[in-house]
Design an enzyme around this catalytic site. Structure first.
Site, PDB file in Angstrom:
ATOM      1  N   TYR A 151     -28.421  13.076   8.602  1.00 50.01           N
ATOM      2  CA  TYR A 151     -27.543  13.132   9.782  1.00 50.01           C
ATOM      3  C   TYR A 151     -27.588  14.519  10.433  1.00 50.01           C
ATOM      4  O   TYR A 151     -27.713  14.640  11.652  1.00 50.01           O
ATOM      5  CB  TYR A 151     -26.114  12.748   9.357  1.00 50.01           C
ATOM      6  CG  TYR A 151     -25.058  13.062  10.397  1.00 50.01           C
ATOM      7  CD1 TYR A 151     -24.922  12.275  11.537  1.00 50.01           C
ATOM      8  CD2 TYR A 151     -24.216  14.174  10.250  1.00 50.01           C
ATOM      9  CE1 TYR A 151     -23.974  12.582  12.503  1.00 50.01           C
ATOM     10  CE2 TYR A 151     -23.267  14.477  11.205  1.00 50.01           C
ATOM     11  CZ  TYR A 151     -23.153  13.685  12.337  1.00 50.01           C
ATOM     12  OH  TYR A 151     -22.220  13.996  13.293  1.00 50.01           O
ATOM     13  N   TYR A 209     -15.314  10.816  22.858  1.00 51.51           N
ATOM     14  CA  TYR A 209     -14.222  10.888  21.876  1.00 51.51           C
ATOM     15  C   TYR A 209     -12.875  10.646  22.548  1.00 51.51           C
ATOM     16  O   TYR A 209     -12.759   9.738  23.351  1.00 51.51           O
ATOM     17  CB  TYR A 209     -14.257  12.237  21.126  1.00 51.51           C
ATOM     18  CG  TYR A 209     -15.660  12.654  20.795  1.00 51.51           C
ATOM     19  CD1 TYR A 209     -16.417  11.872  19.936  1.00 51.51           C
ATOM     20  CD2 TYR A 209     -16.254  13.759  21.380  1.00 51.51           C
ATOM     21  CE1 TYR A 209     -17.731  12.221  19.651  1.00 51.51           C
ATOM     22  CE2 TYR A 209     -17.565  14.113  21.096  1.00 51.51           C
ATOM     23  CZ  TYR A 209     -18.289  13.335  20.235  1.00 51.51           C
ATOM     24  OH  TYR A 209     -19.581  13.661  19.963  1.00 51.51           O
ATOM     25  N   LYS A 236     -26.620  10.328  18.340  1.00 50.45           N
ATOM     26  CA  LYS A 236     -25.929   9.117  17.882  1.00 50.45           C
ATOM     27  C   LYS A 236     -26.273   7.902  18.745  1.00 50.45           C
ATOM     28  O   LYS A 236     -26.197   6.767  18.282  1.00 50.45           O
ATOM     29  CB  LYS A 236     -24.413   9.355  17.885  1.00 50.45           C
ATOM     30  CG  LYS A 236     -23.967  10.448  16.906  1.00 50.45           C
ATOM     31  CD  LYS A 236     -22.502  10.825  17.109  1.00 50.45           C
ATOM     32  CE  LYS A 236     -22.074  11.952  16.169  1.00 50.45           C
ATOM     33  NZ  LYS A 236     -20.702  12.421  16.443  1.00 50.45           N
ATOM     34  N   SER A 244     -24.559  15.358  18.999  1.00 41.30           N
ATOM     35  CA  SER A 244     -24.084  13.964  18.972  1.00 41.30           C
ATOM     36  C   SER A 244     -24.806  13.041  19.948  1.00 41.30           C
ATOM     37  O   SER A 244     -24.588  11.828  19.897  1.00 41.30           O
ATOM     38  CB  SER A 244     -22.590  13.920  19.250  1.00 41.30           C
ATOM     39  OG  SER A 244     -21.916  14.367  18.109  1.00 41.30           O
ATOM     40  N   VAL A 269     -21.976  18.592  20.884  1.00 42.88           N
ATOM     41  CA  VAL A 269     -21.404  19.947  20.833  1.00 42.88           C
ATOM     42  C   VAL A 269     -22.425  21.048  21.125  1.00 42.88           C
ATOM     43  O   VAL A 269     -22.057  22.206  21.237  1.00 42.88           O
ATOM     44  CB  VAL A 269     -20.669  20.279  19.508  1.00 42.88           C
ATOM     45  CG1 VAL A 269     -19.362  19.529  19.383  1.00 42.88           C
ATOM     46  CG2 VAL A 269     -21.553  20.097  18.303  1.00 42.88           C
TER      47      VAL A 269
HETATM   48  N1  GLN Z   1     -23.440  17.730  14.216  1.00 40.95           N
HETATM   49  C1  GLN Z   1     -22.118  17.728  14.781  1.00 40.95           C
HETATM   50  C2  GLN Z   1     -21.095  17.370  13.720  1.00 40.95           C
HETATM   51  O1  GLN Z   1     -21.357  16.524  12.940  1.00 40.95           O
HETATM   52  C3  GLN Z   1     -22.074  16.756  15.922  1.00 40.95           C
HETATM   53  C4  GLN Z   1     -20.727  16.714  16.604  1.00 40.95           C
HETATM   54  C5  GLN Z   1     -20.791  16.561  18.081  1.00 40.95           C
HETATM   55  O2  GLN Z   1     -21.821  16.823  18.736  1.00 40.95           O
HETATM   56  N2  GLN Z   1     -19.680  16.212  18.668  1.00 40.95           N
HETATM   57  O3  GLN Z   1     -20.040  17.936  13.653  1.00 40.95           O
END
Ligand code: GLN
Length: 305
Positions: free
Chosen positions: A189, A241, A66, A63, A259
């Site tokens: 993505y 989050y 992002k 993430s 993650v």
């Molecule tokens: N690729 C992961 C997902 O879409 C990214 C989530 C994350 O890093 N929190 O679930």
């Protein structure tokens, strides 16, 4: 300040926690990562770096990607992007579906999965089949590092088990907030999430956000000063989050987790930071990474508050 000694102290103090938490296993390829790793890198404006631990080990940025895609979308579309994604904390897990339904398919912010998928969709509208190439090229430019790549196994693994992310995309499409072919956007993505970088590389990549949108080393501008301020604000309020409040409370810096166990953070006008440790807390953020950043801001007094 003696940053190297501070990093050494942090490493000693986080060691007892290295076996706490769990690696992300909903992406099967990520579950194979050696769980007790730790690395941390600081990059100053003149390019000086301080590192501790396995700062040359590549990990899945997940993430953290992002931040880069949102930066690109903001530079392409300006404020219009907020018709597609909001800028409020969600107070929900990163992959939650419920809020998206009662808010008519408009994700709360660009850093939860739905919001990031919507952002990739907006990039797809502009770049079409070349979207991933443009995303990785942008990350290379921002990092001043042309060696980056994605991990095919992690990408495939997430794609094969990506039911929830596909559900988010489908829900957005049903509300009319999705412009392109779902399959193509979702694949892009997952690819951006599976890009691999080290703490050394990621810390360098975030420097432009500590310097009002301009890389202080190459002097390249990536976003306007106002846009850089907005990205930092959204990282502070939404970067972790439903633990974004916790992170602001304990760390006090704009930051973004993934993650894969990475967290990037920005000390405005001073430095950028990346920490990596794969075991996650219950919110899906690196457990030791969060602790290390908390220790860092406590020891140095570098917090925005
Ligand atoms: N690729 C992961 C997902 O879409 C990214 C989530 C994350 O890093 N929190 O679930």
């Amino acid at each position: 300040m003696d940053y190297q000694s501070i990093l050494k102290e942090i490493k000693l103090e986080i060691e007892p926690f290295l076996s706490e938490g769990n690696v992300a296993d909903y992406i099967p390829a990520l579950a194979k990562v050696e769980p007790n790793q730790f690395a941390m890198t600081l990059t100053l404006f003149d390019g000086t770096t301080y590192s501790i631990g396995c700062s040359d080990t590549k990990f899945s940025i997940q993430s953290i990607s992002k931040v880069f895609t949102f930066t690109k979308a903001l530079s392409l579309y300006g404020k219009k992007i907020y018709n597609k994604v909001g800028k409020e904390p969600s107070g929900n897990p990163f992959n939650s579906l419920v809020q998206l339904e009662y808010e008519n398919g408009i994700p709360r912010n660009p850093f939860i999965n739905a919001g990031a998928i919507a952002i990739t969709d907006s990039l797809f509208t502009h770049y079409e089949r070349d979207t991933f190439d443009n995303i990785i090229q942008f990350i290379k430019d921002i990092s001043n590092n042309y060696e980056l790549d994605y991990n095919e196994e992690v990408w495939r693994s997430e794609y094969e088990c990506g039911y929830r992310n596909s559900a988010l995309a489908n829900l957005m499409k049903s509300f009319g907030n999705f412009e392109n072919d779902i399959e193509s956007v979702i694949k892009t993505y997952f690819k951006q999430c599976s890009i691999e970088m080290t703490t050394f590389e990621l810390s360098r990549a975030m420097l432009f956000l500590a310097n009002h949108g301009v890389d202080p080393i190459t002097q390249k501008r990536f976003v306007t000063q106002s846009q850089a301020k907005r990205i930092n604000a959204i990282m502070l309020t939404c970067g972790h989050y439903d633990a974004s409040g916790e992170f602001a409370f304990h760390v006090g810096l704009p930051g973004k987790s993934g993650v894969g166990g990475g967290i990037v953070a920005v000390v405005p006008e001073v430095m950028s930071i990346c920490v990596f440790s794969p075991r996650l807390n219950s919110w899906g953020n690196s457990l030791v990474g969060t602790k290390a950043l908390e220790l860092f801001t406590t020891k140095t007094g570098h917090s925005i508050f």
